[in-house]
Scaffold this active site. Structure first.
Site, PDB file in Angstrom:
ATOM      1  N   GLU A  59      10.832  -4.468  12.940  1.00 50.58           N
ATOM      2  CA  GLU A  59      12.003  -4.165  12.105  1.00 50.58           C
ATOM      3  C   GLU A  59      13.282  -4.455  12.878  1.00 50.58           C
ATOM      4  OE1 GLU A  59       9.374  -2.267  12.582  1.00 50.58           O
ATOM      5  OE2 GLU A  59       8.521  -1.757  10.619  1.00 50.58           O
ATOM      6  N   ASP A  72       0.803  -1.232   0.000  1.00 48.93           N
ATOM      7  CA  ASP A  72       0.000   0.000   0.000  1.00 48.93           C
ATOM      8  C   ASP A  72       0.837   1.285   0.000  1.00 48.93           C
ATOM      9  OD1 ASP A  72       0.918  -0.633   2.523  1.00 48.93           O
ATOM     10  OD2 ASP A  72      -0.903  -0.004   3.574  1.00 48.93           O
TER      11      ASP A  72
HETATM   12  C1  UGA Z   1       3.335  -0.810   9.325  1.00 52.70           C
HETATM   13  C2  UGA Z   1       4.673  -1.104   8.639  1.00 52.70           C
HETATM   14  O1  UGA Z   1       4.873  -0.183   7.573  1.00 52.70           O
HETATM   15  C3  UGA Z   1       4.624  -2.532   8.088  1.00 52.70           C
HETATM   16  O2  UGA Z   1       5.769  -2.797   7.332  1.00 52.70           O
HETATM   17  C4  UGA Z   1       4.517  -3.457   9.275  1.00 52.70           C
HETATM   18  O3  UGA Z   1       4.427  -4.791   8.824  1.00 52.70           O
HETATM   19  C5  UGA Z   1       3.247  -3.106  10.042  1.00 52.70           C
HETATM   20  O4  UGA Z   1       3.193  -1.732  10.374  1.00 52.70           O
HETATM   21  C6  UGA Z   1       3.204  -3.962  11.294  1.00 52.70           C
HETATM   22  O5  UGA Z   1       3.246  -3.422  12.364  1.00 52.70           O
HETATM   23  O6  UGA Z   1       3.201  -5.186  11.121  1.00 52.70           O
HETATM   24  P1  UGA Z   1       0.831  -0.867   8.223  1.00 52.70           P
HETATM   25  O7  UGA Z   1       0.426   0.101   7.162  1.00 52.70           O
HETATM   26  O8  UGA Z   1       0.289  -0.652   9.582  1.00 52.70           O
HETATM   27  O9  UGA Z   1       2.403  -0.951   8.260  1.00 52.70           O
HETATM   28  O10 UGA Z   1       0.541  -2.393   7.759  1.00 52.70           O
HETATM   29  P2  UGA Z   1      -0.232  -2.946   6.512  1.00 52.70           P
HETATM   30  O11 UGA Z   1       0.054  -2.124   5.319  1.00 52.70           O
HETATM   31  O12 UGA Z   1      -1.650  -3.188   6.863  1.00 52.70           O
HETATM   32  O13 UGA Z   1       0.464  -4.388   6.333  1.00 52.70           O
HETATM   33  C7  UGA Z   1       1.810  -4.522   5.966  1.00 52.70           C
HETATM   34  C8  UGA Z   1       1.935  -5.548   4.827  1.00 52.70           C
HETATM   35  O14 UGA Z   1       1.447  -6.803   5.255  1.00 52.70           O
HETATM   36  C9  UGA Z   1       1.132  -5.156   3.585  1.00 52.70           C
HETATM   37  O15 UGA Z   1       1.876  -5.441   2.425  1.00 52.70           O
HETATM   38  C10 UGA Z   1      -0.098  -6.036   3.681  1.00 52.70           C
HETATM   39  O16 UGA Z   1      -0.643  -6.385   2.425  1.00 52.70           O
HETATM   40  C11 UGA Z   1       0.428  -7.267   4.396  1.00 52.70           C
HETATM   41  N1  UGA Z   1      -0.610  -7.946   5.196  1.00 52.70           N
HETATM   42  C12 UGA Z   1      -1.425  -7.237   6.030  1.00 52.70           C
HETATM   43  C13 UGA Z   1      -0.743  -9.319   5.109  1.00 52.70           C
HETATM   44  O17 UGA Z   1      -0.010  -9.971   4.359  1.00 52.70           O
HETATM   45  N2  UGA Z   1      -1.713  -9.933   5.862  1.00 52.70           N
HETATM   46  C14 UGA Z   1      -2.557  -9.250   6.674  1.00 52.70           C
HETATM   47  O18 UGA Z   1      -3.428  -9.877   7.329  1.00 52.70           O
HETATM   48  C15 UGA Z   1      -2.398  -7.868   6.762  1.00 52.70           C
HETATM   49 MN    MN Z   2       0.562  -0.142   5.120  1.00 47.15          MN
END
Ligand code: UGA
Ligand code: MN
Length: 325
Positions: free
Chosen positions: A271, A186
């Site tokens: 991280e 995203d």
């Molecule tokens: C923030 C950080 O930028 C992420 O790199 C980190 O993984 C996340 O927090 C965290 O704390 O785990 P955020 O925007 O809150 O990011 O997270 P998302 O964008 O919702 O998810 C990160 C990635 O994991 C995305 O590429 C999303 O597609 C993927 N994801 C999310 C999954 O593969 N499974 C899920 O159930 C949710």
């Molecule tokens: Mn995100």
């Protein structure tokens, strides 16, 4: 009289035979057609000359280009690792991302679906993308997954997917010349970011925009070294840095076969759980003009509302489920 008739007949026969022999001889004769074909030959030789001239021109252009820039194969490959999961905006996110990556030379996209099976949506999108890619999947264990209504920060996301990609990299006997970057599906990535990370020796770092409730978070650079971090929350974390703010050399990933993301890491320490075994703060390589440029943004796509769709579905008038969105 009879004699004369016979003679006439023989003479007639002889003349016809001679005529026939002459005609047959003419058939086998080479005619002197040179005069006739001259313009055609001239045109062919002119075109041959032109072709030769163009081939020489192409050759000299190619030599010029290869002198100016290194051949593509000699630049390190950027392995971009993207965890992704099924939701209404997934295809839009992956489409946008793929269009950015198409502009980046020597990039290999490792897409890891958070699902039991590879979906046809992602499979088809990758196949049509024009990118070099690897499609993997691993489902997040139920106890590690956010439940409906949970706050976003409650559990780390994309952890097992990133670890699966690391496993693939380590198993794949990849060339040592490479860079590993974790790009969530995203965020928004500028093309310059990939130039910055391309020559990472160990771990390179840069600012991330619109993250942590701030305009940007960034490593603070003094005398060419990272000395601390500009962040709004817990600066004493080992690496107070967002996933989008660093890249690791493939050599370092391969040299540390056990380094991975810890799905049990406390919030904000994901991280750090990966980086702390790989590098120390004074070894970090600041990029993006001493960490003064924002080249990646932690954007988030609004979850679309489906109220009308649900209402129509209840009346049996919902959108065609066979249309992929
Ligand atoms: C923030 C950080 O930028 C992420 O790199 C980190 O993984 C996340 O927090 C965290 O704390 O785990 P955020 O925007 O809150 O990011 O997270 P998302 O964008 O919702 O998810 C990160 C990635 O994991 C995305 O590429 C999303 O597609 C993927 N994801 C999310 C999954 O593969 N499974 C899920 O159930 C949710
Ligand atoms: Mn995100």
């Amino acid at each position: 009289m009879r004699m004369r008739l016979k003679t006439v007949f023989v003479l007639y026969f002889m003349v016809s035979l001679l005529g026939l022999i002459y005609a047959l001889m003419q058939l086998g004769q080479r005619c002197d057609c040179r005069e006739h074909n001259l313009p055609k030959e001239r045109a062919i030789s002119r075109l041959r000359g032109e072709l030769h001239r163009l081939q020489e021109q192409i050759k000299s252009e190619e030599t010029k280009q290869s002198q100016n820039q290194p051949a593509k194969a000699s630049i390190p490959t950027i392995f971009v690792i993207t965890p992704t999961y099924t939701r209404p905006v997934q295809k839009a996110e992956l489409t946008r991302l793929s269009h950015t990556f198409l502009h980046v030379p020597q990039l290999h996209w490792v897409v890891v679906e958070d699902s039991q099976h590879k979906t046809s949506l992602v499979r088809d999108l990758l196949a049509k993308s024009g990118l070099s890619y690897t499609h993997l999947n691993v489902v997040t264990a139920k106890e590690n997954k956010l439940q409906e209504g949970d706050p976003r920060w409650k559990k780390p996301r994309g952890v097992e997917q990133r670890n699966e990609a690391l496993r693939w990299l380590r198993e794949g006997a990849q060339s040592q010349q490479g860079v590993v970057y974790f790009a969530d599906d995203d965020n928004t990535y500028s093309l310059q970011l990939f130039d910055e990370m391309r020559n990472t020796q160990r771990v390179s770092v840069w600012p991330v925009g619109l993250v942590g409730g701030m305009k940007y978070e960034k490593p603070v650079v003094e005398g060419g070294k990272v000395v601390r971090f500009h962040t709004g929350w817990n600066p004493s974390r080992p690496f107070p840095i967002d996933m989008a703010g660093f890249a690791v050399s493939l050599r370092l990933v391969l040299a540390n076969p056990d380094s991975r993301f810890d799905s049990m890491a406390p919030i904000g320490f994901l991280e750090s759980s990966f980086l702390q075994g790989l590098v120390t703060i004074d070894q970090l390589e600041p990029k993006a003009d001493k960490c003064s440029l924002v080249l990646v943004w932690h954007t988030r796509t609004e979850k679309p509302k489906m109220k009308r769709e649900e209402a129509l579905q209840a009346q049996g008038l919902g959108s065609d489920p066979d249309v992929e969105v």
